[in-house]
Design an enzyme around this catalytic site. Structure first.
Site, PDB file in Angstrom:
ATOM      1  N   HIS A  46       0.807  -1.225   0.000  1.00  0.00           N
ATOM      2  CA  HIS A  46       0.000   0.000   0.000  1.00  0.00           C
ATOM      3  C   HIS A  46       0.838   1.271   0.000  1.00  0.00           C
ATOM      4  O   HIS A  46       1.880   1.346   0.647  1.00  0.00           O
ATOM      5  CB  HIS A  46      -1.054   0.007   1.115  1.00  0.00           C
ATOM      6  CG  HIS A  46      -0.544   0.161   2.521  1.00  0.00           C
ATOM      7  ND1 HIS A  46      -0.373   1.377   3.127  1.00  0.00           N
ATOM      8  CD2 HIS A  46      -0.205  -0.767   3.452  1.00  0.00           C
ATOM      9  CE1 HIS A  46       0.034   1.203   4.378  1.00  0.00           C
ATOM     10  NE2 HIS A  46       0.155  -0.090   4.601  1.00  0.00           N
ATOM     11  N   ASP A  94       5.758   1.558   6.983  1.00  0.00           N
ATOM     12  CA  ASP A  94       4.336   1.265   6.715  1.00  0.00           C
ATOM     13  C   ASP A  94       3.763   2.312   5.766  1.00  0.00           C
ATOM     14  O   ASP A  94       3.196   3.285   6.187  1.00  0.00           O
ATOM     15  CB  ASP A  94       3.574   1.248   8.055  1.00  0.00           C
ATOM     16  CG  ASP A  94       2.144   0.780   7.913  1.00  0.00           C
ATOM     17  OD1 ASP A  94       1.765   0.298   6.841  1.00  0.00           O
ATOM     18  OD2 ASP A  94       1.404   0.927   8.911  1.00  0.00           O
ATOM     19  N   HIS A 151       2.412   4.417  12.173  1.00  0.00           N
ATOM     20  CA  HIS A 151       1.270   5.316  12.413  1.00  0.00           C
ATOM     21  C   HIS A 151       1.657   6.468  13.333  1.00  0.00           C
ATOM     22  O   HIS A 151       0.803   7.031  14.015  1.00  0.00           O
ATOM     23  CB  HIS A 151       0.060   4.549  12.988  1.00  0.00           C
ATOM     24  CG  HIS A 151      -0.401   3.427  12.097  1.00  0.00           C
ATOM     25  ND1 HIS A 151      -1.456   2.604  12.422  1.00  0.00           N
ATOM     26  CD2 HIS A 151       0.051   3.005  10.883  1.00  0.00           C
ATOM     27  CE1 HIS A 151      -1.621   1.715  11.447  1.00  0.00           C
ATOM     28  NE2 HIS A 151      -0.714   1.946  10.510  1.00  0.00           N
ATOM     29  N   GLU A 192      -5.293   1.908   2.072  1.00  0.00           N
ATOM     30  CA  GLU A 192      -5.265   0.690   2.906  1.00  0.00           C
ATOM     31  C   GLU A 192      -5.570   1.026   4.359  1.00  0.00           C
ATOM     32  O   GLU A 192      -6.264   0.306   5.057  1.00  0.00           O
ATOM     33  CB  GLU A 192      -3.885   0.017   2.800  1.00  0.00           C
ATOM     34  CG  GLU A 192      -3.777  -1.325   3.517  1.00  0.00           C
ATOM     35  CD  GLU A 192      -3.345  -1.256   4.978  1.00  0.00           C
ATOM     36  OE1 GLU A 192      -3.390  -2.284   5.653  1.00  0.00           O
ATOM     37  OE2 GLU A 192      -2.969  -0.168   5.456  1.00  0.00           O
ATOM     38  N   GLU A 193      -5.011   2.163   4.800  1.00  0.00           N
ATOM     39  CA  GLU A 193      -5.030   2.497   6.229  1.00  0.00           C
ATOM     40  C   GLU A 193      -6.415   2.871   6.751  1.00  0.00           C
ATOM     41  O   GLU A 193      -6.581   3.102   7.951  1.00  0.00           O
ATOM     42  CB  GLU A 193      -4.055   3.664   6.511  1.00  0.00           C
ATOM     43  CG  GLU A 193      -2.585   3.348   6.226  1.00  0.00           C
ATOM     44  CD  GLU A 193      -1.973   2.417   7.261  1.00  0.00           C
ATOM     45  OE1 GLU A 193      -2.702   1.897   8.114  1.00  0.00           O
ATOM     46  OE2 GLU A 193      -0.742   2.212   7.191  1.00  0.00           O
ATOM     47  N   ASP A 199       3.608  -5.599   3.084  1.00  0.00           N
ATOM     48  CA  ASP A 199       3.239  -4.484   3.953  1.00  0.00           C
ATOM     49  C   ASP A 199       4.161  -4.506   5.167  1.00  0.00           C
ATOM     50  O   ASP A 199       3.923  -5.254   6.118  1.00  0.00           O
ATOM     51  CB  ASP A 199       1.767  -4.604   4.362  1.00  0.00           C
ATOM     52  CG  ASP A 199       1.314  -3.367   5.121  1.00  0.00           C
ATOM     53  OD1 ASP A 199       2.134  -2.443   5.309  1.00  0.00           O
ATOM     54  OD2 ASP A 199       0.133  -3.325   5.525  1.00  0.00           O
TER      55      ASP A 199
HETATM   56  N1  BES Z   1       0.911  -2.484   8.074  1.00  0.00           N
HETATM   57  C1  BES Z   1      -0.254  -2.530   8.891  1.00  0.00           C
HETATM   58  C2  BES Z   1      -0.643  -3.955   9.302  1.00  0.00           C
HETATM   59  C3  BES Z   1       0.403  -4.680  10.091  1.00  0.00           C
HETATM   60  C4  BES Z   1       0.755  -4.249  11.367  1.00  0.00           C
HETATM   61  C5  BES Z   1       0.999  -5.803   9.579  1.00  0.00           C
HETATM   62  C6  BES Z   1       1.726  -4.947  12.086  1.00  0.00           C
HETATM   63  C7  BES Z   1       1.952  -6.506  10.294  1.00  0.00           C
HETATM   64  C8  BES Z   1       2.313  -6.063  11.554  1.00  0.00           C
HETATM   65  C9  BES Z   1      -1.433  -1.901   8.145  1.00  0.00           C
HETATM   66  O1  BES Z   1      -1.060  -0.799   7.374  1.00  0.00           O
HETATM   67  C10 BES Z   1      -2.426  -1.398   9.157  1.00  0.00           C
HETATM   68  O2  BES Z   1      -2.138  -0.458   9.829  1.00  0.00           O
HETATM   69  N2  BES Z   1      -3.597  -2.056   9.243  1.00  0.00           N
HETATM   70  C11 BES Z   1      -4.610  -1.639  10.159  1.00  0.00           C
HETATM   71  C12 BES Z   1      -5.920  -2.340   9.864  1.00  0.00           C
HETATM   72  C13 BES Z   1      -6.568  -1.912   8.576  1.00  0.00           C
HETATM   73  C14 BES Z   1      -7.788  -2.769   8.285  1.00  0.00           C
HETATM   74  C15 BES Z   1      -6.968  -0.449   8.611  1.00  0.00           C
HETATM   75  C16 BES Z   1      -4.205  -1.977  11.610  1.00  0.00           C
HETATM   76  O3  BES Z   1      -3.422  -2.917  11.811  1.00  0.00           O
HETATM   77  O4  BES Z   1      -4.692  -1.303  12.520  1.00  0.00           O
HETATM   78 ZN    ZN Z   2      -0.659   0.822   8.761  1.00  0.00          ZN
END
Ligand code: BES
Ligand code: ZN
Length: 427
Positions: free
Chosen positions: A227, A246, A385, A280-281, A308
């Protein structure tokens, strides 16, 4: 560190969720049991709740493969509650998320139903796909061309050229346009390569897709994606969200694979597509729209790899293969590729515990996807984040990401080279 794992959504909301005083518009969302209960307890406005049982792959107590039922809830929820929920948790370097947003009840039901089907199918190898490692000559010629310095400079560029790459900001839009230009430059002179933006009707950031058309088996597609967007939770035009790990790292990793394949004039038999997903976020929105578009057009994607976060070595393990919302047969192939082409690396398995990234969008549409991750879930980059997700947290190098570039290249060539042999010239 506190565990961040969970079901559809993480289970730490009780400590962080504050119900919004002002109700926003109601949106359709789906999530797991624990979050649903916590949202209710916190007094968030929920309407038209529909519970579903989903059989998910999960190890049994003694570590063997098995299945267990999880509840998933489809509902209308106050839109204000969702980002708030994520933000509060991210402040504690923990996370929520994992909910999925839907445009309507019908669409939500379809996604849940498809997810149930996909969960039931996820151990199965797709018909007509061989996971034999049989393209050593090509792969071994290409691997040494992958350069850490290129991955590093792409990460630096993506994470410093814009304040953020959020899906609604000028940085989000500009980073997509700039990536289009860069990818077009990489494709210059190849008439079998196209580079296009994929527009999303409801927000301005576009996904970017580079396609190398297969020579003899072009109807079968292999996808490698990551992403493009970044976030710090409540993100606006001026927020500092470098998102170096990220997920500038994932985009930089796949861009280096694409550079080597194109500059070496590699011609796949199957079609290869490289994707930088928008949005994605904010609930996997960009990849959901692409996977649903592909499904409705009957496109035959035979394998997806999601990159990711590839550049923070938080564990002793080099590459961690996520086992949830992914396909077990393809995951074994991914582990075999590492064992064959990078035998000195240590590989582990773990689970996100929820639909943590874009591989879940493909899985939910019935496609076969894998997610090789930088670390065990609880060891992954703690700065994501936040304004501190910079390459300095990875020692100002891309050594770790280079392992993922090697893996992704071997995946692309081993899957991409299958199909009838091209006709010899003059025959
Ligand atoms: N890169 C993260 C997901 C992630 C976190 C993968 C830690 C492996 C280890 C992704 O960008 C993210 O932040 N996802 C969100 C959920 C999404 C459905 C909005 C999250 O993890 O809160
Ligand atoms: Zn993220």
């Amino acid at each position: 560190m506190k565990s961040r794992r969970a079901a559809w959504v993480t289970g730490t909301l009780a400590t962080c969720f504050v119900a919004s005083a002002q109700a926003g518009p109601m949106v359709w969302a789906s999530m797991g049991e624990e979050s649903y209960r916590l949202l209710r307890r916190a007094g968030a406005q929920l309407e038209q709740v529909e519970p579903y049982a989903v059989a998910v792959q999960a190890p049994t107590a003694d570590g063997r493969a098995g299945t267990r039922n999880e509840s998933v809830y489809l509902m209308q929820v106050d839109e204000e509650a969702l980002p708030r929920l994520s933000h509060e948790v991210h402040e504690q370097l923990n996370r929520c998320g994992g909910f999925m947003l839907h445009s309507s009840r019908a669409e939500g039901r379809k996604v849940v139903a498809q997810f149930r089907d996909a969960a039931a199918r996820q151990a199965h190898q797709p018909a007509g796909v061989s996971y034999a490692i049989d393209d050593q000559t090509e792969v071994n010629a290409l691997l040494p061309q992958l350069q850490e310095s290129n991955i590093r400079s792409t990460i630096v560029k993506l994470s410093t050229d814009y304040k953020n790459r959020y899906y609604t900001t000028s940085g989000g839009i500009g980073s997509s346009n700039d990536l289009l230009t860069t990818w077009k430059q990489l494709a210059a002179g190849r008439d079998d390569v196209t580079v296009k933006q994929f527009s999303h009707p409801n927000w301005p950031q576009k996904s970017v897709i580079l396609t190398i058309k297969g020579t003899t088996n072009p109807g079968k597609i292999v996808v490698i994606g990551g992403h493009l967007d970044s976030t710090i939770g409540w993100t606006n035009e001026n927020s500092i969200a470098p998102g170096a790990d990220d997920d500038a790292s994932g985009v930089a990793t796949l861009q280096e694979v694409m550079r080597v394949l194109l500059s070496s004039n590699y011609k796949p038999r199957r079609t290869l597509q490289f994707m930088a997903y928008a949005a994605e976020e904010v609930g996997l929105k960009g990849s959901q729209e692409i996977a649903s578009d592909y499904q409705s057009k009957g496109k035959k994607v035979i394998g997806v790899m999601n990159l990711d976060m590839t550049n923070y070595k938080g564990s002793a393990s080099d590459i961690t293969v996520m086992t949830d919302y992914t396909n077990a047969a393809q995951n074994k192939f991914v582990k075999d590729l590492v064992a064959y082409y990078q035998p000195s690396l240590k590989v582990s398995e773990d689970r996100c515990g929820y639909a943590c990234s874009d591989h879940a969008s493909w899985t939910n549409r019935g496609y076969v996807a894998s997610m090789p991750a930088e670390a065990l879930f609880d060891d992954s980059n703690p700065y994501i984040h936040t304004p501190n997700d910079t390459i300095s947290k990875s020692g100002n190098n891309a050594n770790h990401a280079l392992k993922f570039a090697k893996l992704a290249l071997s995946f692309a060539v081993e899957l991409g080279s299958d199909g009838p042999a091209p006709q010899q010239a003059g025959k």
